[in-house]
Write an enzyme that holds these catalytic residues in place. Structure first.
Site, PDB file in Angstrom:
ATOM      1  N   CYS A 407      58.331 -19.021 -69.011  1.00 42.26           N
ATOM      2  CA  CYS A 407      57.831 -20.114 -69.082  1.00 42.26           C
ATOM      3  C   CYS A 407      57.407 -21.116 -70.201  1.00 42.26           C
ATOM      4  CB  CYS A 407      56.322 -18.765 -68.944  1.00 42.26           C
ATOM      5  SG  CYS A 407      54.936 -19.873 -68.634  1.00 42.26           S
ATOM      6  N   CYS A 410      53.322 -22.125 -71.048  1.00 43.78           N
ATOM      7  CA  CYS A 410      53.648 -20.891 -71.483  1.00 43.78           C
ATOM      8  C   CYS A 410      53.452 -20.865 -73.178  1.00 43.78           C
ATOM      9  CB  CYS A 410      53.446 -19.801 -71.157  1.00 43.78           C
ATOM     10  SG  CYS A 410      53.255 -19.421 -70.083  1.00 43.78           S
ATOM     11  N   ASP A 411      54.801 -21.014 -73.421  1.00 44.30           N
ATOM     12  CA  ASP A 411      55.213 -20.729 -74.350  1.00 44.30           C
ATOM     13  C   ASP A 411      56.066 -22.476 -75.682  1.00 44.30           C
ATOM     14  OD1 ASP A 411      54.211 -18.711 -73.895  1.00 44.30           O
ATOM     15  OD2 ASP A 411      56.716 -17.906 -74.217  1.00 44.30           O
TER      16      ASP A 411
END
Ligand code: NAP
Length: 583
Positions: A407, A410-411
């Site tokens: 992701c 997200c990261d």
């Protein structure tokens, strides 16, 4: 809601925000001139409407130090100043981290924000930005009413807690999964203020804390027993509420083992004795584009419906940084698109997040067991989507959450100045690579062929961004040390040669596998590739059970998923309502 409550963007990045206030930044205690607003007018209107739901005053304490995280301090102070001017029930006190008040409260980081610190232990380390603004607003409302909003089952489980717990959730402002996990923690702290202390840490604003705790992926939750008799529990990702609460109370992430078979069954199914039974016409499982559209269409046809989602709304689309080919939008962030679809769906049907389904029983009425509630329905629509495919290579699991990620939304932020690799040659890989490159990462794509299967438009954008491509190569192994990923070992498929590429992260984007656990449990027929087999009306092999979206395979586009969702709902309507024009 206005875009301010959306993802962190160029427009709401802290540097821009702090510049929005002319002259020196006012603290909440400093009267500001009437036209000196930081929040835009439409956002202020949204906030005033939201604050109509405040049940009482909320005391906030903010601590800053001038020489640390200045743009974030400025943003937080200015933001809170606006909120307190919009409603005098928001009572903000500002302190310096060097003040005695900071010592009393155990604060040593700038900025830190505390909610009602005289009787609750809820704090942000780092200003809440992007996705976290939503959590902040929800927590304000919940604190004002001292209502956690947890299910009755979770409340009972927490009522039995005897020992203190310290919960820390590391987040990133662009992570769509993070707010759900932060809410889990903060709700528990509201429910048991005597025993649960919850802290949300922005991993990008507090990199020292993130590094010290080995955070390489968000949300990353650590639950500790402050008395130190139990080992800390680390959790990666967003959990359904019942699982979070079980982990917090037992300090175990695995299902509880108990000698009492009834209790074991209750836990496995999220029951603590009281189970509500609800009757609806249609249950939809999954709140991605297909499931949300199915819920909306079912309700518009006059059926009662509910959409159950084990995590958060949006499915894979919610973690797609940019969607570029959805009709009506030249480009739109995946979270934004799904928020709009979810908001529209909620006008018709309840969409319940954190509601995992444990079991389905097919009978005259279909029984859908979702922990606290058992739904009895006449038709069931499975929109359970797909989950990312692993490479299955050494090091992938070991470094998952410490550099290996699926992701980028997200990261990616955690690696914004680092060398990273993306593996895959489809639309997802290229979308992720572009997102990472635009964050500032030094990106290399590794693809096993000499051409991409992704859309030309994305391939062209990749060239424009100057992303390096390693063709005809596969990742053989992820290498690392105690701190996380350090390199990947590549094998050239043409000549068999191997080499190491130094990277801090590997983003895996090699396609998806359908989520068919529930479908298999009830014996639905799957096709050779493992997708649920459906006809043109999205009917499955079991009458009154339908499937739509990625779980059925096909071209797996958002636009086809919403079409299938609508079709499934219309078929369900025809089959259970027998309208005159179908006779
Ligand atoms: P995909 O189209 O199936 O592509 C997967 C890629 O991973 C392929 O290039 C494949 O290589 C490669 N791959 C598979 N297994 C591998 C392995 N073990 N080692 C190395 N490489 C491997 O999957 P996707 O990109 O996730 O897309 C899924 C669907 O979502 C597609 O329908 C796509 O159009 C859609 N999508 C659309 C957008 C958009 O905005 N337009 C964005 C994201 C996704 P080969 O090419 O050799 O098979």
């Amino acid at each position: 809601m206005s875009p301010f409550f959306g993802k962190k963007t160029e427009e709401n990045a802290p540097s821009t925000l702090s510049q929005a206030a002319d002259g020196p930044v006012a603290t909440p205690d400093t009267p500001a001139p009437a036209d000196d607003w930081f929040l835009p007018e439409d956002t202020r209107r949204d906030v005033v409407r939201l604050f109509e739901r405040l049940a009482g005053p909320v005391a906030l304490e903010v601590f800053t130090a001038p020489d640390h995280n200045a743009p974030y301090n400025d943003y937080l102070l200015t933001f809170l100043r606006d909120l307190s001017r919009l409603d005098d029930r928001i009572q903000v006190k500002a302190f310096a981290v060097s003040d005695d008040a900071a010592k009393t409260r155990g604060v040593d980081f700038s900025p830190t924000l505390l909610f009602s610190p005289d009787d609750l232990s809820i704090r942000y380390l780092g200003a809440p930005l992007g996705e976290e603004v939503r959590t902040f607003m929800e927590v304000l409302l919940r604190v004002s009413a001292r209502q956690s909003g947890l299910s009755e089952t979770s409340k009972k489980t927490l009522a039995a807690l005897k020992d203190p717990r310290r919960v820390t959730v590391f987040v990133n402002p662009a992570c769509p999964y993070c707010p759900g996990q932060v809410l889990n923690a903060f709700r528990c702290a509201i429910e048991r203020p005597d025993l649960v202390a919850a802290t949300c840490i922005d991993a990008a604003q507090h990199t020292e804390a993130a590094t010290a705790r080995g955070v390489g992926s968000v949300p990353h939750t650590i639950i500790e027993d402050p008395d130190g008799s139990l080992a800390p529990l680390a959790i990666l990702g967003l959990e359904p509420e019942d699982r979070f609460v079980a982990g917090l109370t037992t300090m175990q992430s695995a299902p509880i083992r108990t000698d009492d078979p009834d209790a074991a069954h209750d836990h496995a199914h999220g029951h603590a004795g009281d189970v509500a039974v609800k009757e609806v016409d249609v249950v939809v499982i999954g709140a991605g584009p297909a499931g949300l559209t199915a819920g909306m269409y079912a309700a518009r046809g006059g059926l009662t419906a509910v959409v159950l989602e084990k995590a958060m709304v949006g499915g894979q689309v919610a973690v797609t940084p940019q969607v570029e080919n959805y009709p009506g939008f030249a480009t739109v962030a995946g979270t934004k698109l799904m928020e709009m679809v979810a908001a529209q769906t909620r006008q018709y049907v309840p969409v319940i997040e954190g509601a995992g389904v444990d079991e389905i029983k097919i009978g005259r009425r279909i029984e859908v067991d979702s922990g606290d509630t058992v739904y009895l329905c006449r038709a069931l629509i499975l929109a359970t989507g797909a989950t990312w495919r692993k490479l299955g290579i050494p090091g992938e699991d070991r470094y998952f959450g410490r550099g290996v990620s699926a992701c980028a939304a997200c990261d990616g932020y955690l690696y914004k100045d680092a060398a990273v690799a993306v593996v895959g040659g489809g639309n997802t890989a290229l979308t992720e690579a572009l997102h990472l490159a635009r964050l500032g990462s030094n990106v290399t794509i590794i693809h096993r062929r000499d051409a991409f299967r992704a859309e030309k438009h994305l391939v062209d954008a990749l060239e424009t961004e100057g992303v390096e491509v390693v063709w005809n190569s596969v990742v053989e192994e992820v290498l690392g040390d105690d701190a996380g990923v350090t390199a990947v070992r590549l094998k050239n498929t043409a000549d068999g040669s191997t080499r190491e590429l130094a990277v801090r992260a590997l983003f895996v984007a090699v396609g998806y596998i359908p989520v068919t656990g529930l479908a298999q449990d009830i014996g639905l027929t799957l096709d050779e590739a493992g997708y649920i087999k459906v006809d043109a009306g999205m009917r499955t092999s079991i009458p009154r059970v339908y499937a739509c979206g990625d779980v059925t395979g096909g071209v797996r586009q958002i636009v086809t998923a919403v079409g299938q969702g609508a079709t499934a709902a219309l078929s369900a309507f025809e089959d259970i309502s027998h309208p005159y024009w179908k006779k």
